[in-house]
Design an enzyme around this catalytic site. Structure first.
Site, PDB file in Angstrom:
ATOM      1  CD  GLU A 163     -40.584  22.095 -83.894  1.00  0.00           C
ATOM      2  OE1 GLU A 163     -41.004  23.065 -83.255  1.00  0.00           O
ATOM      3  OE2 GLU A 163     -40.084  22.198 -85.041  1.00  0.00           O
ATOM      4  CD  GLU A 355     -36.694  24.676 -81.780  1.00  0.00           C
ATOM      5  OE1 GLU A 355     -37.418  25.440 -82.465  1.00  0.00           O
ATOM      6  OE2 GLU A 355     -36.187  23.643 -82.231  1.00  0.00           O
TER       7      GLU A 355
END
Length: 403
Positions: A163, A355
């Site tokens: 991320e 995720e």
């Protein structure tokens, strides 16, 4: 719908989220240590000082994974635990910890996936300019090479970054995450290029030192869901997924096109290309390294329809009462269909959702009076009547700070 035999189910964590032992065995400080200890920055003043105490209880945790049937586990390595100053002197005790963890996972039949950076940036390098410093890509390459030499005999699956939208966009653009800075585009756009260059250098180092490795990259996005099945809405949602607007640091294509296609998105270049470092074009071949899989963390999406405005699409407001999670993210399961679909069509690379989940507040069905807020799992997945050992594991997992 069935799943192919090679479909990978697993679990994921982050080092600062679970390890604790923030000041033990030579670990250096990271930006989240400073940020979380700053009053008002983290809910309830939580820190990663102890977290889930995974540093001391990794063997028990690996055994719990086997008991739960977890076959694949993505964990992250704390850069300052291996290199307390970010570069230079190696902390052997840090190397030894991850070596023991990897051995425990393998002994319990769990395939390790190592994320090389999940936000815990060394404080010593932050003081030297962090990702704004052109040398930051080389610092990262040194760290990744150390990981490859230390763990590549047993770990064959690596993710370069988790991320970047968050650790750059939320950390340096919006100031909501560590280190909590709000810098200009003139500072942060070059940062993004240095991160992408570091990604390419990391892949190159891994391929050289661990020839049989598999390498991926795990940015994030909020996929766009077409408001209807009509071709116009589907195309509008696809376009919106990869758009680059004023919030460039959250763009899926800005962070992914260079790595996956070898170029910045055209709209992004038109708006922000003049801010990229001088000579950025020469780095694109290095950034565009072949990957074995591409990943995204997907938690929710937004609904989009075709429009006659300049963008060609518009977001559809959610109706009153639309279901949301405990932190007010909309519950949009269709994001798990449209996101991977659009992403695979664009990048044509095996795709992993690294995720997914939802934060909620609930009462434990097995422990009377339990009001522990859940984090990335559900109570019944870990708590069971089998005894206190699992209930203890549940409490530790649920109270971990951060993502």
């Amino acid at each position: 719908m069935g799943f192919r035999e090679d479909f990978i189910w697993g679990a994921a964590t982050a080092s600062y989220q679970i390890e604790g032992a923030a000041r033990e065995d030579g670990r250096g400080s990271c930006v989240w240590d400073t940020f979380s200890h700053t009053p008002g920055k983290v809910l309830f003043g939580h820190t990663g000082d102890e977290a889930c105490d995974h540093y001391h209880r990794f063997a028990e945790d690996a055994a719990l994974m086997r008991e739960l049937g977890v076959k694949n586990y993505r964990f992250s390595i704390a850069w300052p635990r291996l290199l307390p100053e970010g570069t230079g002197a190696v902390n052997q005790k840090g190397i030894d910890f991850y070596s023991r963890l990897i051995d425990a996972l393998l002994e319990n039949g769990v395939r390790p996936f190592a994320t090389l950076f999940h936000w815990d940036y060394p404080s010593a390098l932050q003081a030297r300019g962090a990702w704004e410093n052109p040398d930051s890509s080389r610092w990262y390459e040194e760290y990744v090479a150390l990981c490859a030499r230390s763990f590549g005999d047993r770990v064959k699956d690596f993710f370069t970054f988790n991320e970047p939208q968050c650790f750059i966009g939320l950390g340096y653009v919006k100031g909501e995450h560590a280190p909590g800075l709000r810098l200009s585009d003139e500072s942060t756009v070059p940062m993004s290029h240095h991160v992408l260059k570091a990604h390419g250098m990391a892949v190159r180092a891994l391929r050289s030192l661990v020839p049989d490795c598999r390498v991926g990259y795990a940015p994030t996005s909020n996929p766009c869901i077409p408001a209807s099945d009509c071709a116009e809405d589907v195309e509008a949602a696809r376009r919106a997924c990869f758009d680059v607007d004023d919030d460039w640091s959250w763009s899926a294509s800005w962070w992914s096109d260079p790595a996956m296609l070898g170029c910045y998105p055209e709209k992004g270049l038109a708006r922000y290309g003049h801010l990229l470092p001088k000579g950025w074009e020469r780095d694109m071949e290095l950034i565009h390294q072949p990957l074995d899989y591409y990943a995204q963390n997907i938690y929710h999406g937004k609904i989009v329809r075709a429009s006659d405005n300049a963008a060609g699409f518009e977001e559809v407001p959610l109706p009153a009462g639309f279901p949301k999670t405990a932190i007010q993210w909309p519950i949009t399961p269709d994001a798990l269909y449209w996101g991977p679909k659009f992403i695979y069509e664009r990048y044509k690379t095996p795709f992993i959702i690294t995720e997914n989940g939802m934060p909620a507040t609930m009462r434990c069905r097995w422990t009377a009076g339990c009001t522990t807020p859940t984090a990335r799992t559900t109570c019944t997945a870990i708590c069971s009547p089998t005894g206190a050992r699992r209930r203890r594991a549940w409490t530790r997992a649920a109270t971990s700070p951060g993502r």
